[in-house]
Design an enzyme around this catalytic site. Sequence first.
Site, PDB file in Angstrom:
ATOM      1  N   TYR A 176       0.853  -1.199   0.000  1.00  7.50           N
ATOM      2  CA  TYR A 176       0.000   0.000   0.000  1.00  7.50           C
ATOM      3  C   TYR A 176       0.882   1.239   0.000  1.00  7.50           C
ATOM      4  O   TYR A 176       1.855   1.307   0.778  1.00  7.50           O
ATOM      5  CB  TYR A 176      -0.938   0.000   1.227  1.00  7.50           C
ATOM      6  CG  TYR A 176      -1.950  -1.121   1.113  1.00  7.50           C
ATOM      7  CD1 TYR A 176      -3.130  -0.943   0.391  1.00  7.50           C
ATOM      8  CD2 TYR A 176      -1.691  -2.375   1.649  1.00  7.50           C
ATOM      9  CE1 TYR A 176      -4.036  -1.989   0.232  1.00  7.50           C
ATOM     10  CE2 TYR A 176      -2.586  -3.426   1.491  1.00  7.50           C
ATOM     11  CZ  TYR A 176      -3.754  -3.220   0.774  1.00  7.50           C
ATOM     12  OH  TYR A 176      -4.636  -4.256   0.592  1.00  7.50           O
ATOM     13  N   SER A 177       0.544   2.203  -0.856  1.00  5.32           N
ATOM     14  CA  SER A 177       1.305   3.454  -0.907  1.00  5.32           C
ATOM     15  C   SER A 177       1.081   4.212   0.390  1.00  5.32           C
ATOM     16  O   SER A 177      -0.052   4.292   0.878  1.00  5.32           O
ATOM     17  CB  SER A 177       0.813   4.346  -2.043  1.00  5.32           C
ATOM     18  OG  SER A 177       0.768   3.647  -3.245  1.00  5.32           O
ATOM     19  N   CYS A 356      -0.258   7.454 -10.731  1.00  5.82           N
ATOM     20  CA  CYS A 356      -0.519   6.409  -9.736  1.00  5.82           C
ATOM     21  C   CYS A 356      -2.010   6.062  -9.714  1.00  5.82           C
ATOM     22  O   CYS A 356      -2.859   6.945  -9.740  1.00  5.82           O
ATOM     23  CB  CYS A 356      -0.077   6.890  -8.354  1.00  5.82           C
ATOM     24  SG  CYS A 356      -0.118   5.586  -7.117  1.00  5.82           S
ATOM     25  N   GLU A 396       3.359   4.264 -10.981  1.00  3.77           N
ATOM     26  CA  GLU A 396       3.061   3.158 -10.067  1.00  3.77           C
ATOM     27  C   GLU A 396       1.572   2.850 -10.195  1.00  3.77           C
ATOM     28  O   GLU A 396       0.736   3.535  -9.611  1.00  3.77           O
ATOM     29  CB  GLU A 396       3.412   3.537  -8.633  1.00  3.77           C
ATOM     30  CG  GLU A 396       3.370   2.349  -7.702  1.00  3.77           C
ATOM     31  CD  GLU A 396       4.184   2.613  -6.445  1.00  3.77           C
ATOM     32  OE1 GLU A 396       5.384   2.260  -6.439  1.00  3.77           O
ATOM     33  OE2 GLU A 396       3.631   3.201  -5.518  1.00  3.77           O
ATOM     34  N   TYR A 398      -1.533  -0.249 -10.321  1.00  6.85           N
ATOM     35  CA  TYR A 398      -1.776  -1.595  -9.769  1.00  6.85           C
ATOM     36  C   TYR A 398      -3.208  -2.036 -10.021  1.00  6.85           C
ATOM     37  O   TYR A 398      -4.026  -1.248 -10.420  1.00  6.85           O
ATOM     38  CB  TYR A 398      -1.470  -1.618  -8.270  1.00  6.85           C
ATOM     39  CG  TYR A 398      -2.027  -0.446  -7.482  1.00  6.85           C
ATOM     40  CD1 TYR A 398      -3.343  -0.443  -7.018  1.00  6.85           C
ATOM     41  CD2 TYR A 398      -1.237   0.692  -7.217  1.00  6.85           C
ATOM     42  CE1 TYR A 398      -3.847   0.637  -6.294  1.00  6.85           C
ATOM     43  CE2 TYR A 398      -1.732   1.756  -6.493  1.00  6.85           C
ATOM     44  CZ  TYR A 398      -3.042   1.736  -6.025  1.00  6.85           C
ATOM     45  OH  TYR A 398      -3.529   2.793  -5.344  1.00  6.85           O
TER      46      TYR A 398
HETATM   47  C1  LIG Z   1       2.958  -0.578  -5.220  1.00  2.54           C
HETATM   48  C2  LIG Z   1       1.498  -0.799  -4.886  1.00  2.54           C
HETATM   49  C3  LIG Z   1       0.827   0.161  -4.172  1.00  2.54           C
HETATM   50  C4  LIG Z   1      -0.527  -0.025  -3.862  1.00  2.54           C
HETATM   51  N1  LIG Z   1      -1.168   0.945  -3.167  1.00  2.54           N
HETATM   52  C5  LIG Z   1      -2.467   0.802  -2.849  1.00  2.54           C
HETATM   53  C6  LIG Z   1      -3.154   1.824  -2.139  1.00  2.54           C
HETATM   54  O1  LIG Z   1      -2.578   2.874  -1.786  1.00  2.54           O
HETATM   55  N2  LIG Z   1      -4.450   1.618  -1.837  1.00  2.54           N
HETATM   56  C7  LIG Z   1      -5.115   0.476  -2.220  1.00  2.54           C
HETATM   57  O2  LIG Z   1      -6.312   0.354  -1.903  1.00  2.54           O
HETATM   58  N3  LIG Z   1      -4.484  -0.506  -2.910  1.00  2.54           N
HETATM   59  C8  LIG Z   1      -3.178  -0.376  -3.212  1.00  2.54           C
HETATM   60  N4  LIG Z   1      -2.521  -1.388  -3.891  1.00  2.54           N
HETATM   61  C9  LIG Z   1      -3.252  -2.642  -4.179  1.00  2.54           C
HETATM   62  C10 LIG Z   1      -3.109  -3.604  -2.971  1.00  2.54           C
HETATM   63  O3  LIG Z   1      -1.765  -4.053  -2.860  1.00  2.54           O
HETATM   64  C11 LIG Z   1      -3.963  -4.861  -3.085  1.00  2.54           C
HETATM   65  O4  LIG Z   1      -3.657  -5.492  -4.293  1.00  2.54           O
HETATM   66  C12 LIG Z   1      -5.461  -4.581  -3.037  1.00  2.54           C
HETATM   67  O5  LIG Z   1      -5.825  -3.987  -1.804  1.00  2.54           O
HETATM   68  C13 LIG Z   1      -6.250  -5.886  -3.203  1.00  2.54           C
HETATM   69  O6  LIG Z   1      -5.790  -6.792  -2.260  1.00  2.54           O
HETATM   70  P1  LIG Z   1      -6.819  -7.801  -1.559  1.00  2.54           P
HETATM   71  O7  LIG Z   1      -6.030  -8.697  -0.658  1.00  2.54           O
HETATM   72  O8  LIG Z   1      -7.937  -7.047  -0.946  1.00  2.54           O
HETATM   73  O9  LIG Z   1      -7.378  -8.581  -2.791  1.00  2.54           O
HETATM   74  P2  LIG Z   1      -7.144 -10.152  -3.114  1.00  2.54           P
HETATM   75  O10 LIG Z   1      -7.934 -10.979  -2.180  1.00  2.54           O
HETATM   76  O11 LIG Z   1      -5.670 -10.380  -3.219  1.00  2.54           O
HETATM   77  O12 LIG Z   1      -7.800 -10.216  -4.532  1.00  2.54           O
HETATM   78  C14 LIG Z   1      -7.158  -9.644  -5.653  1.00  2.54           C
HETATM   79  C15 LIG Z   1      -7.416 -10.542  -6.858  1.00  2.54           C
HETATM   80  O13 LIG Z   1      -8.805 -10.519  -7.174  1.00  2.54           O
HETATM   81  C16 LIG Z   1      -8.980 -10.642  -8.570  1.00  2.54           C
HETATM   82  N5  LIG Z   1      -9.760  -9.494  -9.064  1.00  2.54           N
HETATM   83  C17 LIG Z   1      -9.638  -8.205  -8.687  1.00  2.54           C
HETATM   84  N6  LIG Z   1     -10.549  -7.426  -9.328  1.00  2.54           N
HETATM   85  C18 LIG Z   1     -11.244  -8.266 -10.129  1.00  2.54           C
HETATM   86  C19 LIG Z   1     -12.302  -8.078 -11.050  1.00  2.54           C
HETATM   87  N7  LIG Z   1     -12.842  -6.868 -11.267  1.00  2.54           N
HETATM   88  N8  LIG Z   1     -12.762  -9.165 -11.720  1.00  2.54           N
HETATM   89  C20 LIG Z   1     -12.243 -10.394 -11.506  1.00  2.54           C
HETATM   90  N9  LIG Z   1     -11.224 -10.627 -10.635  1.00  2.54           N
HETATM   91  C21 LIG Z   1     -10.735  -9.583  -9.962  1.00  2.54           C
HETATM   92  C22 LIG Z   1      -7.588 -10.659  -9.195  1.00  2.54           C
HETATM   93  O14 LIG Z   1      -7.220 -12.002  -9.395  1.00  2.54           O
HETATM   94  C23 LIG Z   1      -6.718 -10.053  -8.128  1.00  2.54           C
HETATM   95  O15 LIG Z   1      -5.387 -10.485  -8.206  1.00  2.54           O
HETATM   96  C24 LIG Z   1      -1.190  -1.206  -4.245  1.00  2.54           C
HETATM   97  C25 LIG Z   1      -0.493  -2.180  -4.974  1.00  2.54           C
HETATM   98  C26 LIG Z   1       0.811  -1.986  -5.285  1.00  2.54           C
HETATM   99  C27 LIG Z   1       1.535  -3.066  -6.074  1.00  2.54           C
END
Ligand SMILES: Cc1cc2nc3c(=O)[nH]c(=O)nc-3n(C[C@H](O)[C@H](O)[C@H](O)COP(=O)(O)OP(=O)(O)OC[C@H]3O[C@@H](n4cnc5c(N)ncnc54)[C@H](O)[C@@H]3O)c2cc1C
Length: 398
Positions: A176-177, A356, A396, A398
């Site tokens: 998370y940023s 971003c 950046e 994601y």
């Molecule tokens: C450098 C960086 C900075 C980031 N900064 C932020 C930030 O500031 N704030 C923020 O909220 N997030 C940010 N993220 C994203 C964060 O890291 C997570 O990926 C995000 O919160 C989702 O994680 P999760 O565990 O909730 O989802 P997970 O349970 O890991 O589910 C994600 C997966 O669901 C599936 N999916 C997602 N959307 C869909 C869709 N529409 N249809 C079908 N499948 C789908 C994909 O397979 C995806 O990989 C950042 C990511 C990176 C790499």
Amino acid sequence: MKTQMGFGVKTNTEYGSRTFVYEVEGLRQSETTDKLNNPIRSSGTVYITVPYARMNQEMRRITRMGGKIVSIKTLSEYSQTNGQTTNTGEKTKPMTQAKPKSDKKDVPVNTYRPKNPFIGKCLSSTELVQEGGEGTVRHLVFDLSGSELKYLEGQSIGIIPPGTDANGKPHKLRLYSIASTRHGDNLDDQTVSLCVRRLEYNHPETGERIYGVCSSYLCGMEEGADVAITGPVGKEMLLPDDENATIIMIATGTGIAPFRAFIWRMFKEREQNPDYQFKGLAWLFFGCAYTPNILYKEELEELQRQFPDNFRVTYAISREQKNKDGGKMYIQHRIQENAEELWKEIQKENTHTYICGLKGMEGGIDEGMSAVASQSNEDWSVYQKQLKKDHRWHVETY
Ligand SMILES: Cc1cc2nc3c(=O)[nH]c(=O)nc-3n(C[C@H](O)[C@H](O)[C@H](O)COP(=O)(O)OP(=O)(O)OC[C@H]3O[C@@H](n4cnc5c(N)ncnc54)[C@H](O)[C@@H]3O)c2cc1C
């Protein structure tokens, strides 16, 4: 021995492997995808494992879904790099930032690693989406007291959600940023803040409502709860030291997080930073669906009132505003509208552009810049390559 596959991608058969890994970029936001219940949102490139016999078939399937294959590797080649397993069983990009591109030596990285995270506490969690907006985005402040964790504006931290994944393995960290300056929201150098959107979408096949693991955990977190933190990581999105720089910030949704840190450092925490009294131009482009989804709106507008010569904010509110052709107003349309001025700024040596937010947003920005660069007989892709080389074009998504 290297062999050339029919689709122009080299694969290495030395490994004797007959299994390949496609690196696929997510779907681009558009009016069509916007008609889904939720905007398409991919938290990283998806890696799909494909047996040799199904390569063409899988490629067609990916194209039908609007995905783009950006590389193909043998499984052996791929497994030399770390992957992050998602709830779909596919792999996403490793949870590190792309390439450290800064020459800065004193940037803290990986003070805490996944095997030994710092256990902080949640000090507060505030909803950022106002009434009438869509989804949930929380501003979270974590207590770091007792830790060695120091960070700079533009870096990220990792969060390890509790529990196990579908394979019974502990959840992997999510990045998370950081949304606060190095001094933290309480100005005591003891906190770190995040801006987190709860991921929710309908499963493409079953239609079932799915909630993201880590984002749901964070958005539901109560004050006083423990949180496992790693990092900090990232050198791609750091601010230059130059107080006279032009800083162009282009964000969609939570992509505003690092820019909140930038803007607070430039305009809100001047007393805390005697050696950084920003006198340049900061121009924020922010895209979202509805006005209530403008994150940190009041504070941004207050700073704009206080620093009218140094701080500009341009919104693209897709479901409320219309672009010049009568369609929805996405951030790329605002870039196109302002492309001439942006082009002038970008040509200055001390201008840095930061992008971003949602993966895919770069495409529209490039279209706008391409059109205006060509008026000056410049090829945008060549020009942009140089900007990247000079560390003046920072992305950046994601
Ligand atoms: C450098 C960086 C900075 C980031 N900064 C932020 C930030 O500031 N704030 C923020 O909220 N997030 C940010 N993220 C994203 C964060 O890291 C997570 O990926 C995000 O919160 C989702 O994680 P999760 O565990 O909730 O989802 P997970 O349970 O890991 O589910 C994600 C997966 O669901 C599936 N999916 C997602 N959307 C869909 C869709 N529409 N249809 C079908 N499948 C789908 C994909 O397979 C995806 O990989 C950042 C990511 C990176 C790499």
